[in-house]
Design a protein around this motif. Structure first.
Motif, PDB file in Angstrom:
ATOM      1  N   SER A 149     -21.827  69.116 -14.716  1.00  0.00           N
ATOM      2  CA  SER A 149     -21.354  68.871 -16.045  1.00  0.00           C
ATOM      3  C   SER A 149     -21.940  69.855 -16.920  1.00  0.00           C
ATOM      4  N   VAL A 150     -23.017  70.595 -16.439  1.00  0.00           N
ATOM      5  CA  VAL A 150     -23.877  71.430 -17.076  1.00  0.00           C
ATOM      6  C   VAL A 150     -23.685  73.008 -16.902  1.00  0.00           C
ATOM      7  N   GLY A 151     -23.900  73.853 -17.935  1.00  0.00           N
ATOM      8  CA  GLY A 151     -23.972  75.062 -17.456  1.00  0.00           C
ATOM      9  C   GLY A 151     -24.912  75.477 -16.621  1.00  0.00           C
ATOM     10  N   ILE A 152     -24.812  76.574 -15.520  1.00  0.00           N
ATOM     11  CA  ILE A 152     -25.408  76.886 -14.617  1.00  0.00           C
ATOM     12  C   ILE A 152     -25.694  78.156 -14.197  1.00  0.00           C
ATOM     13  N   SER A 153     -26.736  78.594 -13.758  1.00  0.00           N
ATOM     14  CA  SER A 153     -26.892  79.861 -13.288  1.00  0.00           C
ATOM     15  C   SER A 153     -26.650  80.137 -11.846  1.00  0.00           C
ATOM     16  N   ALA A 154     -26.596  79.462 -10.893  1.00  0.00           N
ATOM     17  CA  ALA A 154     -26.335  79.060  -9.572  1.00  0.00           C
ATOM     18  C   ALA A 154     -25.966  77.754  -8.924  1.00  0.00           C
ATOM     19  N   LEU A 155     -25.369  77.793  -7.929  1.00  0.00           N
ATOM     20  CA  LEU A 155     -25.326  76.461  -7.096  1.00  0.00           C
ATOM     21  C   LEU A 155     -25.607  76.900  -5.718  1.00  0.00           C
ATOM     22  N   HIS A 156     -26.086  75.830  -5.042  1.00  0.00           N
ATOM     23  CA  HIS A 156     -26.518  75.873  -3.723  1.00  0.00           C
ATOM     24  C   HIS A 156     -25.775  74.840  -2.996  1.00  0.00           C
ATOM     25  N   TRP A 157     -25.515  75.155  -1.711  1.00  0.00           N
ATOM     26  CA  TRP A 157     -24.879  74.157  -0.653  1.00  0.00           C
ATOM     27  C   TRP A 157     -26.171  73.909   0.471  1.00  0.00           C
ATOM     28  N   LEU A 158     -26.509  72.784   0.550  1.00  0.00           N
ATOM     29  CA  LEU A 158     -27.632  72.618   1.476  1.00  0.00           C
ATOM     30  C   LEU A 158     -27.128  71.699   2.671  1.00  0.00           C
ATOM     31  N   GLN A 159     -27.737  71.580   3.830  1.00  0.00           N
ATOM     32  CA  GLN A 159     -27.341  70.843   4.900  1.00  0.00           C
ATOM     33  C   GLN A 159     -28.685  69.922   5.440  1.00  0.00           C
ATOM     34  N   GLN A 160     -28.386  68.879   5.643  1.00  0.00           N
ATOM     35  CA  GLN A 160     -29.383  67.970   5.790  1.00  0.00           C
ATOM     36  C   GLN A 160     -29.092  67.075   7.346  1.00  0.00           C
ATOM     37  N   HIS A 161     -29.791  67.780   8.134  1.00  0.00           N
ATOM     38  CA  HIS A 161     -29.521  66.981   9.695  1.00  0.00           C
ATOM     39  C   HIS A 161     -30.322  65.550   9.530  1.00  0.00           C
ATOM     40  N   PRO A 162     -29.612  64.824  10.808  1.00  0.00           N
ATOM     41  CA  PRO A 162     -30.229  63.522  10.943  1.00  0.00           C
ATOM     42  C   PRO A 162     -31.656  63.191  10.886  1.00  0.00           C
ATOM     43  N   GLY A 163     -32.294  64.305  11.365  1.00  0.00           N
ATOM     44  CA  GLY A 163     -33.864  64.136  11.470  1.00  0.00           C
ATOM     45  C   GLY A 163     -34.327  64.320   9.836  1.00  0.00           C
ATOM     46  N   GLY A 164     -33.709  64.709   9.072  1.00  0.00           N
ATOM     47  CA  GLY A 164     -34.252  64.952   7.543  1.00  0.00           C
ATOM     48  C   GLY A 164     -34.466  66.333   7.277  1.00  0.00           C
ATOM     49  N   VAL A 200     -25.420  65.628   6.483  1.00  0.00           N
ATOM     50  CA  VAL A 200     -25.155  65.429   5.093  1.00  0.00           C
ATOM     51  C   VAL A 200     -25.337  66.722   4.300  1.00  0.00           C
ATOM     52  N   TYR A 201     -24.181  66.833   3.532  1.00  0.00           N
ATOM     53  CA  TYR A 201     -24.065  68.301   3.128  1.00  0.00           C
ATOM     54  C   TYR A 201     -24.408  67.887   1.319  1.00  0.00           C
ATOM     55  N   ILE A 202     -25.182  68.763   0.940  1.00  0.00           N
ATOM     56  CA  ILE A 202     -25.728  68.315  -0.416  1.00  0.00           C
ATOM     57  C   ILE A 202     -25.561  69.637  -1.392  1.00  0.00           C
ATOM     58  N   CYS A 203     -25.118  69.187  -2.565  1.00  0.00           N
ATOM     59  CA  CYS A 203     -24.746  70.266  -3.566  1.00  0.00           C
ATOM     60  C   CYS A 203     -26.006  70.157  -4.578  1.00  0.00           C
ATOM     61  N   ALA A 204     -26.397  71.532  -5.093  1.00  0.00           N
ATOM     62  CA  ALA A 204     -27.340  71.422  -6.001  1.00  0.00           C
ATOM     63  C   ALA A 204     -27.150  72.494  -6.869  1.00  0.00           C
ATOM     64  N   VAL A 205     -27.500  72.245  -8.255  1.00  0.00           N
ATOM     65  CA  VAL A 205     -27.213  73.491  -9.273  1.00  0.00           C
ATOM     66  C   VAL A 205     -28.414  73.734  -9.908  1.00  0.00           C
ATOM     67  N   HIS A 206     -28.538  75.108 -10.597  1.00  0.00           N
ATOM     68  CA  HIS A 206     -29.958  75.365 -11.160  1.00  0.00           C
ATOM     69  C   HIS A 206     -29.142  75.608 -12.835  1.00  0.00           C
ATOM     70  N   PRO A 207     -29.585  74.479 -13.530  1.00  0.00           N
ATOM     71  CA  PRO A 207     -29.108  74.426 -14.751  1.00  0.00           C
ATOM     72  C   PRO A 207     -29.588  75.889 -15.689  1.00  0.00           C
ATOM     73  N   ILE A 208     -28.784  76.212 -16.596  1.00  0.00           N
ATOM     74  CA  ILE A 208     -29.232  77.543 -17.392  1.00  0.00           C
ATOM     75  C   ILE A 208     -30.284  77.020 -18.239  1.00  0.00           C
ATOM     76  N   SER A 209     -30.345  75.708 -18.699  1.00  0.00           N
ATOM     77  CA  SER A 209     -31.468  75.234 -19.510  1.00  0.00           C
ATOM     78  C   SER A 209     -32.826  75.023 -18.918  1.00  0.00           C
ATOM     79  N   SER A 210     -32.693  75.247 -17.505  1.00  0.00           N
ATOM     80  CA  SER A 210     -33.904  74.896 -16.769  1.00  0.00           C
ATOM     81  C   SER A 210     -35.080  76.074 -16.846  1.00  0.00           C
ATOM     82  N   GLY A 211     -34.815  77.085 -17.409  1.00  0.00           N
ATOM     83  CA  GLY A 211     -35.826  78.020 -17.525  1.00  0.00           C
ATOM     84  C   GLY A 211     -36.167  78.674 -16.067  1.00  0.00           C
ATOM     85  N   SER A 212     -37.368  78.920 -15.848  1.00  0.00           N
ATOM     86  CA  SER A 212     -37.709  79.722 -14.794  1.00  0.00           C
ATOM     87  C   SER A 212     -37.726  78.971 -13.356  1.00  0.00           C
ATOM     88  N   ALA A 213     -38.546  78.379 -13.044  1.00  0.00           N
ATOM     89  CA  ALA A 213     -38.700  77.443 -11.842  1.00  0.00           C
ATOM     90  C   ALA A 213     -38.164  76.036 -11.927  1.00  0.00           C
TER      91      ALA A 213
END
Lengths: 112, 114
Positions: A26-41, A84-97
């Protein structure tokens, strides 16, 4: 409402099926990540997208910036894709790190 | 092999006790992060560090403390002030903590309260 919503929360498929996992944000983003988490974590980064489409092996990730939506596709699914497949976004408002905002994940189980 | 290691894999904490989770990386990354993962929720940022001797609070820093005395190491202390510490803790690193960087994750530490 979470800034990043994934669907479905749980998905069970038969080996060989084509799988789609969706991510809406729902926010403006500079990038989107897809991550994979295995049963061990442990978590592995699959894709980072800012536009268009990326493909790696049987995995394809697409993003539509205007619609604020991304999909992760798995072709010819295999039991080893169960994770487990995880989506993560880098919001534009978030600045550098300033960080990724994560979805709650989609649990995929592929049955033999 | 380069990577991130976290130890221990499981950690038990007694009431009122401080415990420290270890995170080490040999990727020569400047930036390091600590996340907390609870069932049914997305990862939440606890602390991050972009450079040695500097760190910033994330979204849920209360009850936690960190140090960054060496580039390779970013230990997280869960203090007795953290009233609900049971969770899965993930450490990550990236090259410089900037935009469009991939974060590399460690295997995680599961903290349980006795």
């Amino acid at each position: 409402k979470n800034e990043v919503e994934q669907s479905p929360q749980n998905l069970t498929a038969q080996e060989g099926e084509f799988i789609t996992i969706n991510c809406s944000y729902s926010v403006g983003i500079s990038a989107l990540h897809w991550l994979q988490q295995h049963p061990g974590g442990g978590i592995v980064s699959l894709f980072m997208l800012s536009s268009g489409k990326k493909k790696h092996g049987r995995l394809i990730a697409t993003i539509n910036i205007q619609e604020k939506h991304s999909s992760l596709h798995i072709t010819a699914s295999h039991p080893r894709d169960s994770a487990v497949y995880i989506c993560a976004v880098h919001p534009i408002s978030s600045g550098s790190a300033r960080q990724l905002t994560f979805g709650s994940g989609t649990q995929l189980t592929v049955l033999p | 092999d380069g990577g991130i290691t976290q130890s221990p894999k499981y950690l038990f904490r007694k009431e009122g006790q401080n415990v420290t989770l270890s995170c080490e990386q040999n990727l020569n990354h400047d930036a390091m992060y600590w996340y907390r993962q609870d069932p049914g929720q997305g990862l939440r940022l606890i602390y991050y560090s972009q450079i040695v001797n500097d760190f910033q609070k994330g979204d849920i820093a209360e009850g936690y403390s960190v140090s960054r005395e060496k580039k390779e190491s970013f230990p997280l202390t869960v203090t007795s002030a953290q009233k609900n510490p049971t969770a899965f803790y993930l450490c990550a690193s990236s090259i410089a903590g900037g935009l469009l960087e991939t974060q590399y994750f460690g295997p995680g530490t599961r903290l349980l309260v006795l």
